[in-house]
Design a protein around this motif. Structure first.
Motif, PDB file in Angstrom:
ATOM      1  N   PHE A 168       0.826  -1.209   0.000  1.00 13.46           N
ATOM      2  CA  PHE A 168       0.000   0.000   0.000  1.00 13.46           C
ATOM      3  C   PHE A 168       0.859   1.258   0.000  1.00 13.46           C
ATOM      4  O   PHE A 168       0.340   2.370  -0.098  1.00 13.46           O
ATOM      5  CB  PHE A 168      -0.911   0.005   1.241  1.00 13.46           C
ATOM      6  CG  PHE A 168      -1.944   1.097   1.231  1.00 13.46           C
ATOM      7  CD1 PHE A 168      -3.039   1.022   0.391  1.00 13.46           C
ATOM      8  CD2 PHE A 168      -1.814   2.208   2.057  1.00 13.46           C
ATOM      9  CE1 PHE A 168      -3.997   2.029   0.374  1.00 13.46           C
ATOM     10  CE2 PHE A 168      -2.768   3.215   2.048  1.00 13.46           C
ATOM     11  CZ  PHE A 168      -3.855   3.124   1.199  1.00 13.46           C
ATOM     12  N   ALA A 169       2.193   1.096   0.065  1.00 10.78           N
ATOM     13  CA  ALA A 169       3.094   2.253   0.135  1.00 10.78           C
ATOM     14  C   ALA A 169       2.936   3.158  -1.073  1.00 10.78           C
ATOM     15  O   ALA A 169       2.927   4.389  -0.952  1.00 10.78           O
ATOM     16  CB  ALA A 169       4.548   1.784   0.256  1.00 10.78           C
TER      17      ALA A 169
ATOM     18  N   VAL B 104      -1.436   9.453  -2.384  1.00  4.95           N
ATOM     19  CA  VAL B 104      -2.430  10.136  -1.565  1.00  4.95           C
ATOM     20  C   VAL B 104      -1.811  11.358  -0.886  1.00  4.95           C
ATOM     21  O   VAL B 104      -2.389  12.457  -0.877  1.00  4.95           O
ATOM     22  CB  VAL B 104      -3.030   9.181  -0.519  1.00  4.95           C
ATOM     23  CG1 VAL B 104      -3.853   9.951   0.504  1.00  4.95           C
ATOM     24  CG2 VAL B 104      -3.890   8.120  -1.190  1.00  4.95           C
ATOM     25  N   VAL B 105      -0.610  11.172  -0.324  1.00  4.23           N
ATOM     26  CA  VAL B 105       0.076  12.282   0.340  1.00  4.23           C
ATOM     27  C   VAL B 105       0.425  13.371  -0.670  1.00  4.23           C
ATOM     28  O   VAL B 105       0.247  14.572  -0.402  1.00  4.23           O
ATOM     29  CB  VAL B 105       1.344  11.778   1.059  1.00  4.23           C
ATOM     30  CG1 VAL B 105       2.152  12.958   1.587  1.00  4.23           C
ATOM     31  CG2 VAL B 105       0.957  10.850   2.203  1.00  4.23           C
TER      32      VAL B 105
ATOM     33  N   GLY C 121      -1.139  14.023  -3.405  1.00  5.13           N
ATOM     34  CA  GLY C 121      -2.377  14.687  -3.774  1.00  5.13           C
ATOM     35  C   GLY C 121      -2.839  15.681  -2.713  1.00  5.13           C
ATOM     36  O   GLY C 121      -3.287  16.776  -3.030  1.00  5.13           O
ATOM     37  N   ILE C 122      -2.707  15.298  -1.441  1.00  4.52           N
ATOM     38  CA  ILE C 122      -3.087  16.204  -0.350  1.00  4.52           C
ATOM     39  C   ILE C 122      -2.210  17.443  -0.345  1.00  4.52           C
ATOM     40  O   ILE C 122      -2.688  18.574  -0.185  1.00  4.52           O
ATOM     41  CB  ILE C 122      -3.009  15.464   1.000  1.00  4.52           C
ATOM     42  CG1 ILE C 122      -4.068  14.356   1.073  1.00  4.52           C
ATOM     43  CG2 ILE C 122      -3.186  16.437   2.163  1.00  4.52           C
ATOM     44  CD1 ILE C 122      -3.970  13.498   2.315  1.00  4.52           C
ATOM     45  N   GLU C 123      -0.894  17.251  -0.514  1.00  5.67           N
ATOM     46  CA  GLU C 123       0.023  18.388  -0.534  1.00  5.67           C
ATOM     47  C   GLU C 123      -0.245  19.304  -1.717  1.00  5.67           C
ATOM     48  O   GLU C 123      -0.150  20.525  -1.609  1.00  5.67           O
ATOM     49  CB  GLU C 123       1.476  17.893  -0.556  1.00  5.67           C
ATOM     50  CG  GLU C 123       1.911  17.177   0.714  1.00  5.67           C
ATOM     51  CD  GLU C 123       1.801  18.078   1.931  1.00  5.67           C
ATOM     52  OE1 GLU C 123       2.138  19.283   1.816  1.00  5.67           O
ATOM     53  OE2 GLU C 123       1.362  17.594   2.986  1.00  5.67           O
ATOM     54  N   SER C 124      -0.595  18.710  -2.849  1.00  8.31           N
ATOM     55  CA  SER C 124      -0.913  19.526  -4.023  1.00  8.31           C
ATOM     56  C   SER C 124      -2.178  20.345  -3.791  1.00  8.31           C
ATOM     57  O   SER C 124      -2.259  21.518  -4.187  1.00  8.31           O
ATOM     58  CB  SER C 124      -1.100  18.622  -5.245  1.00  8.31           C
ATOM     59  OG  SER C 124      -1.455  19.372  -6.379  1.00  8.31           O
ATOM     60  N   TYR C 125      -3.155  19.739  -3.128  1.00  8.85           N
ATOM     61  CA  TYR C 125      -4.385  20.483  -2.828  1.00  8.85           C
ATOM     62  C   TYR C 125      -4.111  21.624  -1.850  1.00  8.85           C
ATOM     63  O   TYR C 125      -4.648  22.723  -2.003  1.00  8.85           O
ATOM     64  CB  TYR C 125      -5.433  19.543  -2.246  1.00  8.85           C
ATOM     65  CG  TYR C 125      -6.666  20.270  -1.748  1.00  8.85           C
ATOM     66  CD1 TYR C 125      -7.605  20.768  -2.648  1.00  8.85           C
ATOM     67  CD2 TYR C 125      -6.856  20.481  -0.386  1.00  8.85           C
ATOM     68  CE1 TYR C 125      -8.718  21.455  -2.197  1.00  8.85           C
ATOM     69  CE2 TYR C 125      -7.967  21.170   0.069  1.00  8.85           C
ATOM     70  CZ  TYR C 125      -8.893  21.656  -0.826  1.00  8.85           C
ATOM     71  OH  TYR C 125      -9.989  22.343  -0.384  1.00  8.85           O
TER      72      TYR C 125
ATOM     73  N   VAL D 181     -11.333  16.375  -7.795  1.00  9.87           N
ATOM     74  CA  VAL D 181     -12.610  15.745  -8.132  1.00  9.87           C
ATOM     75  C   VAL D 181     -12.560  15.197  -9.559  1.00  9.87           C
ATOM     76  O   VAL D 181     -13.025  14.077  -9.838  1.00  9.87           O
ATOM     77  CB  VAL D 181     -13.764  16.752  -7.977  1.00  9.87           C
ATOM     78  CG1 VAL D 181     -15.067  16.170  -8.524  1.00  9.87           C
ATOM     79  CG2 VAL D 181     -13.936  17.126  -6.514  1.00  9.87           C
ATOM     80  N   LEU D 182     -11.973  15.972 -10.475  1.00 10.05           N
ATOM     81  CA  LEU D 182     -11.836  15.529 -11.858  1.00 10.05           C
ATOM     82  C   LEU D 182     -10.933  14.300 -11.946  1.00 10.05           C
ATOM     83  O   LEU D 182     -11.243  13.351 -12.688  1.00 10.05           O
ATOM     84  CB  LEU D 182     -11.263  16.670 -12.709  1.00 10.05           C
ATOM     85  CG  LEU D 182     -10.996  16.345 -14.187  1.00 10.05           C
ATOM     86  CD1 LEU D 182     -12.284  15.972 -14.896  1.00 10.05           C
ATOM     87  CD2 LEU D 182     -10.340  17.547 -14.869  1.00 10.05           C
ATOM     88  N   ALA D 183      -9.842  14.296 -11.197  1.00 12.80           N
ATOM     89  CA  ALA D 183      -8.927  13.159 -11.218  1.00 12.80           C
ATOM     90  C   ALA D 183      -9.600  11.894 -10.686  1.00 12.80           C
ATOM     91  O   ALA D 183      -9.449  10.808 -11.258  1.00 12.80           O
ATOM     92  CB  ALA D 183      -7.685  13.483 -10.396  1.00 12.80           C
ATOM     93  N   ILE D 184     -10.346  12.029  -9.584  1.00 12.17           N
ATOM     94  CA  ILE D 184     -11.057  10.878  -9.027  1.00 12.17           C
ATOM     95  C   ILE D 184     -12.112  10.374 -10.010  1.00 12.17           C
ATOM     96  O   ILE D 184     -12.296   9.161 -10.196  1.00 12.17           O
ATOM     97  CB  ILE D 184     -11.704  11.250  -7.683  1.00 12.17           C
ATOM     98  CG1 ILE D 184     -10.618  11.556  -6.646  1.00 12.17           C
ATOM     99  CG2 ILE D 184     -12.615  10.130  -7.190  1.00 12.17           C
ATOM    100  CD1 ILE D 184     -11.153  12.067  -5.319  1.00 12.17           C
ATOM    101  N   GLY D 185     -12.794  11.300 -10.673  1.00 11.92           N
ATOM    102  CA  GLY D 185     -13.784  10.909 -11.665  1.00 11.92           C
ATOM    103  C   GLY D 185     -13.172  10.134 -12.823  1.00 11.92           C
ATOM    104  O   GLY D 185     -13.730   9.122 -13.280  1.00 11.92           O
TER     105      GLY D 185
END
Length: 251
Positions: A175-176, A182-183, A185-189, A199-203
């Motif tokens: 899962f690394a 995920v990390v 993506g959070i930092e980019s947000y 939202v677009l990426a998840i879609g």
């Protein structure tokens, strides 16, 4: 002096020990920063069922950070070469833009330029993004890239050695790579504070999974890039009945 001498080579600082040491001082913090990531990659290689020697091979030959994490999964799943090649192109396409401002012109020699192009990682680009790098010597630039390359190989190899010591009943280490993105993506947000983009990426990921779970990565990234290109092209066109904003108008 020869009539047609290359002045850029003449004014370049010789490859001295001082320049190499300066390169090491610049890149050392980056080497320390990627230590946990390199160890995680080495452990992931072993826990994915690959032989330990794949770890130094991937680190030395691929040397592409996030792509190496993805490649471990693709190799473990025996993905076709065409999917691996397309995934590599999509993930590492950003390096084309790095070359526009990277001080490759300061590196002398065809062989050195070839290695410098190969070793143009995110970290190498970040460390040479300052204006002062335009005056750095060939030895300093190559030492930055070479030391980081060596440090990455050592970290990943050490991780593979640690991975062989982990009992087989310890699960979840694969899962690394998911946790890594995920990390990121959070930092980019946090940096951009743009909700439509994640939202677009998840879609796109959901649509890709519905189309083909085996080719989810390629389909998802390709779909996202296509949407971003279309949005960029449409943004440059004025809407009907609406004038382009001038310098004194607010957007």
């Amino acid at each position: 002096m020869p009539k047609h001498a290359d002045l850029s080579v003449i004014h370049d600082t010789p490859a001295t020990a001082d320049e190499v040491a300066a390169g090491w001082r610049i890149v050392m913090p980056a080497c320390i920063a990627v230590l946990p990531l390199g160890l995680a990659l080495g452990v992931l290689v072993v826990q994915s069922g690959l032989q330990w020697w794949w770890a130094p091979v991937l680190a030395a030959v691929v040397f592409a950070g996030s792509m190496e994490f993805l490649l471990v999964g693709l190799l473990a799943a025996a993905a076709p070469l065409s999917q691996i090649a397309l995934s590599t192109l999509l993930v590492n396409f950003r390096h084309v833009f790095y070359a526009l401002s990277f001080p490759l012109h300061r590196v002398s020699g065809r062989g050195r330029k070839s290695y410098s192009t190969f070793a143009l990682t995110d970290e190498a680009y970040a460390l040479t993004a300052s204006g002062s790098s335009a005056r750095w010597s060939s030895a300093r630039i190559l030492s930055i890239q070479g030391f980081f390359h060596l440090g990455w190989v050592l970290c990943v190899t050490a991780g593979a050695g640690v991975g062989t010591l982990i009992p087989p009943w310890v699960v979840g280490l694969d899962f690394a790579v998911t946790a890594l993105f995920v990390v990121l993506g959070i930092e980019s947000y946090k940096l951009r504070r743009s909700l439509p983009m994640p939202v677009l990426a998840i879609g796109c990921a959901i649509v890709a999974a519905l189309i083909s779970r085996e080719n989810m990565l390629v389909i998802g990234i390709g779909l996202l890039i296509s949407i971003l290109i279309i949005a960029y092209l449409l943004r440059g066109r004025p809407r009907p009945g609406r004038k382009r904003p001038t310098g004194g108008e607010q957007l």
